[in-house]
Design an enzyme around this catalytic site. Structure first.
Site, PDB file in Angstrom:
ATOM      1  N   LYS A 125      40.818  37.079  27.706  1.00  0.00           N
ATOM      2  CA  LYS A 125      40.259  36.024  28.561  1.00  0.00           C
ATOM      3  C   LYS A 125      41.053  34.759  28.327  1.00  0.00           C
ATOM      4  CE  LYS A 125      36.511  35.587  31.234  1.00  0.00           C
ATOM      5  NZ  LYS A 125      35.852  36.704  31.897  1.00  0.00           N
TER       6      LYS A 125
HETATM    7  N1  GLU Z   1      36.412  37.842  35.397  1.00  0.00           N
HETATM    8  C1  GLU Z   1      35.856  39.125  35.669  1.00  0.00           C
HETATM    9  C2  GLU Z   1      34.956  39.573  34.551  1.00  0.00           C
HETATM   10  O1  GLU Z   1      34.503  38.782  33.743  1.00  0.00           O
HETATM   11  C3  GLU Z   1      36.915  40.150  36.041  1.00  0.00           C
HETATM   12  C4  GLU Z   1      37.986  40.364  35.036  1.00  0.00           C
HETATM   13  C5  GLU Z   1      39.079  41.302  35.512  1.00  0.00           C
HETATM   14  O2  GLU Z   1      38.998  41.832  36.602  1.00  0.00           O
HETATM   15  O3  GLU Z   1      40.030  41.460  34.757  1.00  0.00           O
HETATM   16  O4  GLU Z   1      34.617  40.722  34.465  1.00  0.00           O
END
Ligand code: GLU
Length: 435
Positions: A125
């Site tokens: 993240k």
């Molecule tokens: N931001 C989204 C989540 O928290 C998607 C992350 C992604 O597709 O890599 O699941």
């Protein structure tokens, strides 16, 4: 220092109209959740210990020339929590409150999520501490390009693959893809997911988290002998996740009685006319004022007497202060980390079934995986095929969590953690320790 940061966070939360967050280190919650899984799995301590330490944590300075001719320095982050099952995977968040601890927790949740839906990714993240609502398009583009330049060596289709999250969009992902490709000297769509479709994005990606929530809600209701059609639902948050979930649930016959954005909630016990609510939101940029509905504040939405409560805004919304007043029989977590561990205990005592984020909202990353597969193949599927495969993955993940819940006689969150921790520890064990 901690007090200053906490009061700053509180102030900004107050100004933006979102309920103030409980000020805690969310990575402590992650550690607590790992402990709960370990208490059931009894792993050998050497297998467990690495899960307490994110693999890579990076903080970068992001200098950007603002429209008014002044230079501003933003802080950017990228954390890879784990990559034992595959490259890091997870969104990029633009929000004033983003910090390293949030990214560590959110990266860990991505790792659990990917393991539960069984896609070959680890968890990552990142984000930049900024308020996209107060920035021009040009400023957001310059922030994105500089941030990506700063973490260029750490991302890539086999290394770490970003995606949209709170405050970012397909447009931002297009800038990510372009910056990375220009620096490489060739086009690399697989470096990022959630892109616009003409750049190698996947049909169905935009609605994927909302659609996944629908499948999980439907499966949960089935297990308590209920049907989605006719069940009442209250949804906190009307961003990408909340608005798409609301639209799809309404279309599937659920009675969406309340939705909210930062300005407050609208409520109609007979069920909202979602297509008209969405059109009103598109025109006015807010929900409150939609004709024929009662205005509620965000806190009141959480207390509504509904079959299912779907928090789809930010972390730490259901806490020990309000968990005792939740009337919903089921909570399906659309946001990441909306329920604090102490709230979880209160809800469990009160018999509220909580379907955890790392299962419920995994539809986004599932279709991110499909997007990455299509990019690497250079061959794209029809949207109906994407949706069908999404359903298959979500139902399989739901069944696996439910079976684990029954096998170990634990709550659904602990079951999800047991499954995820076990799968990640297995991958680590098979790989062994390098050097
Ligand atoms: N931001 C989204 C989540 O928290 C998607 C992350 C992604 O597709 O890599 O699941």
């Amino acid at each position: 220092m901690a007090t200053t940061m906490a009061s700053r966070r509180q102030q900004s939360a107050f100004k933006s109209g979102t309920p103030a967050r409980v000020h805690r280190n969310p990575f402590d919650d992650v550690l607590e959740q790992i402990d709960r899984a370990a208490a059931v799995l009894h792993p050998d301590p050497d297998s467990l210990e690495p899960l307490r330490h994110p693999r890579r944590q990076v903080v970068v300075s992001v200098p950007v020339m603002m429209d008014d001719g002044h230079l501003r320095i933003f802080e950017g982050y990228r954390v890879v929590y784990d990559n034992s099952r595959g490259p890091g995977k997870g969104g990029i968040r633009y929000h004033p409150e983003v910090n390293l601890d949030d990214c560590k927790a959110l990266a860990a949740w991505m790792a659990w999520k990917c393991a539960i839906v069984d896609v070959p990714f680890g968890g990552a993240k990142g984000g930049v501490a900024c308020d996209p609502l107060k920035l021009s398009d040009g400023e957001v583009e310059r922030i994105t390009r500089r941030y990506i330049s700063e973490i260029f060596d750490l991302i890539g289709p086999t290394v770490d693959i970003p995606a949209p999250d709170v405050g970012t969009s397909p447009k931002v992902m297009a800038w990510v893809m372009d910056t990375f490709s220009m620096k490489k000297g060739y086009v690399e769509p697989g470096v990022v997911t959630g892109k616009p479709i003409p750049l190698g994005g996947s049909g169905g990606r935009l609605e994927a988290t909302g659609r996944g929530l629908l499948f999980i809600m439907r499966e949960t209701l089935k297990r308590v002998d209920r049907e989605l059609a006719g069940s009442s639902v209250a949804i906190q948050g009307f961003g990408n996740v909340g608005s798409n979930a609301a639209r799809l649930l309404h279309a599937a016959g659920a009675k969406v009685v309340a939705v909210s954005d930062v300005g407050g909630a609208i409520y109609d016990p007979r069920g909202l006319d979602l297509p008209r609510v969405s059109a009103y939101y598109r025109e006015t940029g807010r929900l409150c004022g939609f004709p024929g509905t009662r205005k509620l504040d965000n806190a009141a939405l959480l207390h509504l007497d509904v079959d299912v409560l779907l928090p789809a805004a930010m972390e730490d919304q259901i806490t020990r202060d309000n968990a005792g007043e939740i009337q919903a029989r089921i909570i399906v977590e659309g946001a990441n980390g909306p329920t604090t561990p102490d709230a979880d205990e209160i809800l469990a005592r009160r018999g509220v079934l909580v379907v955890p984020d790392i299962l419920a909202n995994a539809g986004g990353v599932v279709v991110s995986y499909f997007e990455w597969v299509q990019d690497r193949y250079g061959y794209f599927w029809k949207e109906a095929e994407v949706n069908e495969r999404l359903e298959e993955k979500m139902v399989a993940a739901f069944d696996a969590v439910w079976n684990t819940r029954e096998r170990f006689e634990v709550d659904a969150r602990t079951a999800a953690y047991i499954l995820a921790v076990d799968r990640i520890m297995e991958a680590r064990k098979l790989r062994g320790l390098y050097a």
